[in-house]
Design a protein around this motif. Sequence first.
Motif, PDB file in Angstrom:
ATOM      1  N   LEU A  20       0.832  -1.208   0.000  1.00 17.29           N
ATOM      2  CA  LEU A  20       0.000   0.000   0.000  1.00 17.29           C
ATOM      3  C   LEU A  20       0.864   1.255   0.000  1.00 17.29           C
ATOM      4  O   LEU A  20       0.617   2.199  -0.754  1.00 17.29           O
ATOM      5  CB  LEU A  20      -0.937  -0.002   1.212  1.00 17.29           C
ATOM      6  CG  LEU A  20      -1.807   1.244   1.393  1.00 17.29           C
ATOM      7  CD1 LEU A  20      -2.759   1.416   0.211  1.00 17.29           C
ATOM      8  CD2 LEU A  20      -2.576   1.170   2.693  1.00 17.29           C
ATOM      9  N   VAL A  21       1.888   1.276   0.823  1.00 16.61           N
ATOM     10  CA  VAL A  21       2.784   2.439   0.893  1.00 16.61           C
ATOM     11  C   VAL A  21       3.500   2.622  -0.440  1.00 16.61           C
ATOM     12  O   VAL A  21       3.626   3.752  -0.935  1.00 16.61           O
ATOM     13  CB  VAL A  21       3.782   2.289   2.058  1.00 16.61           C
ATOM     14  CG1 VAL A  21       4.880   3.342   1.977  1.00 16.61           C
ATOM     15  CG2 VAL A  21       3.047   2.388   3.385  1.00 16.61           C
ATOM     16  N   LEU A  28       1.753   9.520  -5.510  1.00 10.83           N
ATOM     17  CA  LEU A  28       2.208  10.853  -5.116  1.00 10.83           C
ATOM     18  C   LEU A  28       3.302  11.363  -6.041  1.00 10.83           C
ATOM     19  O   LEU A  28       3.335  12.553  -6.368  1.00 10.83           O
ATOM     20  CB  LEU A  28       2.703  10.832  -3.666  1.00 10.83           C
ATOM     21  CG  LEU A  28       1.609  10.722  -2.617  1.00 10.83           C
ATOM     22  CD1 LEU A  28       2.237  10.530  -1.238  1.00 10.83           C
ATOM     23  CD2 LEU A  28       0.717  11.943  -2.616  1.00 10.83           C
ATOM     24  N   ALA A  29       4.177  10.478  -6.483  1.00 15.20           N
ATOM     25  CA  ALA A  29       5.238  10.886  -7.416  1.00 15.20           C
ATOM     26  C   ALA A  29       4.629  11.355  -8.729  1.00 15.20           C
ATOM     27  O   ALA A  29       5.046  12.379  -9.290  1.00 15.20           O
ATOM     28  CB  ALA A  29       6.209   9.734  -7.645  1.00 15.20           C
ATOM     29  N   VAL A  33       4.796  15.222 -10.353  1.00 13.77           N
ATOM     30  CA  VAL A  33       5.227  15.544 -11.720  1.00 13.77           C
ATOM     31  C   VAL A  33       4.170  16.403 -12.410  1.00 13.77           C
ATOM     32  O   VAL A  33       4.494  17.384 -13.095  1.00 13.77           O
ATOM     33  CB  VAL A  33       5.513  14.248 -12.518  1.00 13.77           C
ATOM     34  CG1 VAL A  33       5.684  14.542 -13.998  1.00 13.77           C
ATOM     35  CG2 VAL A  33       6.739  13.544 -11.958  1.00 13.77           C
ATOM     36  N   GLN A  34       2.907  16.067 -12.225  1.00 16.94           N
ATOM     37  CA  GLN A  34       1.822  16.840 -12.824  1.00 16.94           C
ATOM     38  C   GLN A  34       1.820  18.270 -12.284  1.00 16.94           C
ATOM     39  O   GLN A  34       1.687  19.235 -13.050  1.00 16.94           O
ATOM     40  CB  GLN A  34       0.478  16.179 -12.544  1.00 16.94           C
ATOM     41  CG  GLN A  34      -0.699  16.953 -13.098  1.00 16.94           C
ATOM     42  CD  GLN A  34      -2.033  16.345 -12.692  1.00 16.94           C
ATOM     43  OE1 GLN A  34      -2.082  15.319 -12.038  1.00 16.94           O
ATOM     44  NE2 GLN A  34      -3.111  17.001 -13.081  1.00 16.94           N
TER      45      GLN A  34
END
Length: 54
Positions: A20-21, A28-29, A33-34
């Motif tokens: 899960l982590v 999140l990465a 970037v977005q």
Amino acid sequence: MTAPIPAPRLSPIAGLFNDLVAWLNDRLAAHAVQLEAEVAVAIAENQHLKESAS
């Protein structure tokens, strides 16, 4: 000092939590970037507006 992470074979819950982590870190990465791309576009637009106003 932190405790060592238990191996997934020793603790199925630890394996699930680790997966899960890892999944959340990937999400999140991608989101980071977005957001960085959106900031770059906003900076370029701002620079263009400054040059147009001059």
